[in-house]
Design an enzyme around this catalytic site. Structure first.
Site, short mmCIF file in Angstrom:
data_model
loop_
_atom_site.label_atom_id
_atom_site.label_comp_id
_atom_site.label_asym_id
_atom_site.label_seq_id
_atom_site.Cartn_x
_atom_site.Cartn_y
_atom_site.Cartn_z
N SER A 115 0.84 -1.20 0.00
CA SER A 115 0.00 0.00 0.00
C SER A 115 0.88 1.26 0.00
CB SER A 115 -0.95 -0.03 1.20
OG SER A 115 -1.96 0.94 1.08
N ASP A 140 -0.35 -4.73 -3.72
CA ASP A 140 -1.70 -4.18 -3.78
C ASP A 140 -1.74 -2.66 -3.67
OD1 ASP A 140 -4.32 -5.24 -4.27
OD2 ASP A 140 -4.94 -4.45 -2.33
N HIS A 311 -7.27 -6.32 1.07
CA HIS A 311 -6.19 -5.38 0.76
C HIS A 311 -4.89 -5.80 1.43
CE1 HIS A 311 -4.05 -1.76 -0.15
NE2 HIS A 311 -4.06 -1.31 1.09
#
Length: 348
Positions: A115, A140, A311
């Site tokens: 992230s 991701d 996520h």
């Protein structure tokens, strides 16, 4: 079908078989007590001895050393300006840590980030702050998806609990809300995402609770002995309420909004411009934006989709992430497998 026809058809059917456990037809089955889930945090001693996560999964497959950076504001490290979470500052932090660890001759290094951490890894690579960089991995994080999500980020942050009464409560929320789907991982990672309130004067603790305690203490001093017992009970109740709000988020993400655009804008082109071999791990192929789709079709990086993950891909499926990273490093001959690990290279 009339009621008479229904009755005739039912009369021709064989009798219903008995239900397991001696239950009767039409009655509700009583289920036994479910297994209680363990939301207790994992001690560091237990973590290093028995826990299985992406770190232990990687080092069990290949020869490598893993360094987990304590980025500013994310842990116990003290810095001069902990609120400066700009991409430039945090990228320099990464370079400074590498220099402090290895001096002028750092070993070959692969940067891996999830992230926002993936964005910082890319900014670090582009700025050439790690001269011995041999690989780059983002988990991701895609510019297009991230920029679209920023529009609703404040609403998401407002929907989160501001405080937790215990670490167990924080871990339970992270799992039941879907933030982390792997309970064993949440018992490790959520501990670092929250911090304990420092007391009544702490700004993280609810003001109403603090003010209530102060008011009751003043009233207790002014009242006589008869009213003192009532105020004492009120003070004890307020103290119990305060004890239920012991933990809050370590980072107030809402206050970092001014840095969000700098983290993600232009990230896809920066990622594609890095000359080192690159790996992109995603929870879904729908997360790709236009630039990365074109780059992937041109073979500029390796992409792997890990379905049935949220996520937090590296937490939900640590073994799959470890296998993907280990295979990537072996494929480019950056390391050697150990423990009989047999990697399967992705098809062309």
């Amino acid at each position: 079908m009339s009621a008479l026809e229904k009755q005739l058809h039912l009369g021709r059917l064989p009798p219903r078989p008995p239900l397991p456990g001696g239950g009767q037809a039409g009655s509700k089955m009583r289920m036994g007590p479910g297994r209680k889930r363990d939301f207790s945090p994992v001690l560091w001693s237990q973590y290093f001895e028995s826990m299985e996560d992406v770190v232990s999964a990687i080092i069990s497959r290949i020869q490598c050393r893993i360094v987990a950076l304590d980025l500013r504001g994310h842990g116990e490290t003290k810095v001069r300006n902990p609120e400066d979470l700009s991409a430039e500052t945090m990228s320099k932090d990464v370079g400074n840590v590498v220099e402090a660890l290895y001096g002028d001759l750092p070993p070959p290094i692969m940067l891996i980030g999830h992230s926002m951490g993936g964005a910082i890894a890319v900014h670090t690579a582009v700025a050439n702050l790690v001269p011995s960089l041999l690989g780059l991995c983002m988990i991701d994080v895609v510019e297009g998806t991230a920029m679209d999500a920023l529009n609703s980020m404040q609403n998401f942050l407002r929907s989160r609990p501001k405080t937790f009464k215990s670490l167990e409560n924080a871990i339970e929320w992270s799992v039941k809300s879907g933030q982390i789907r792997n309970l064993e991982s949440a018992r490790v990672s959520m501990v670092g995402q929250v911090k304990q309130c420092e007391g009544a004067a702490s700004p993280e603790c609810p003001k109403a609770i603090v003010e209530g305690i102060i008011e009751e203490e003043e009233e207790e001093e002014e009242d006589d002995e008869g009213g003192g017992s009532v105020n004492k009970r009120k003070k004890e109740d307020d103290t119990e309420t305060k004890k239920e709000h012991l933990y809050t988020w370590r980072i107030e993400l809402a206050k970092t909004e001014k840095y969000w655009d700098g983290w993600f804008r232009g990230l896809s082109n920066l990622f594609l411009s890095c000359p080192t071999p690159k790996l992109l791990l995603l929870a879904g192929v729908d997360r790709l934006d236009k630039d990365l789709t074109i780059g992937q079709m041109q073979g500029k990086f390796q992409m792997q989709v890990l379905p049935q993950c949220g996520h937090a891909v590296h937490e939900d499926a640590p073994d799959k992430v470890a296998e993907a990273v280990a295979t990537f490093l072996i494929r480019h001959r950056f390391t050697e497998p150990i423990g009989g690990f047999q990697c399967v290279f992705p098809a062309c």
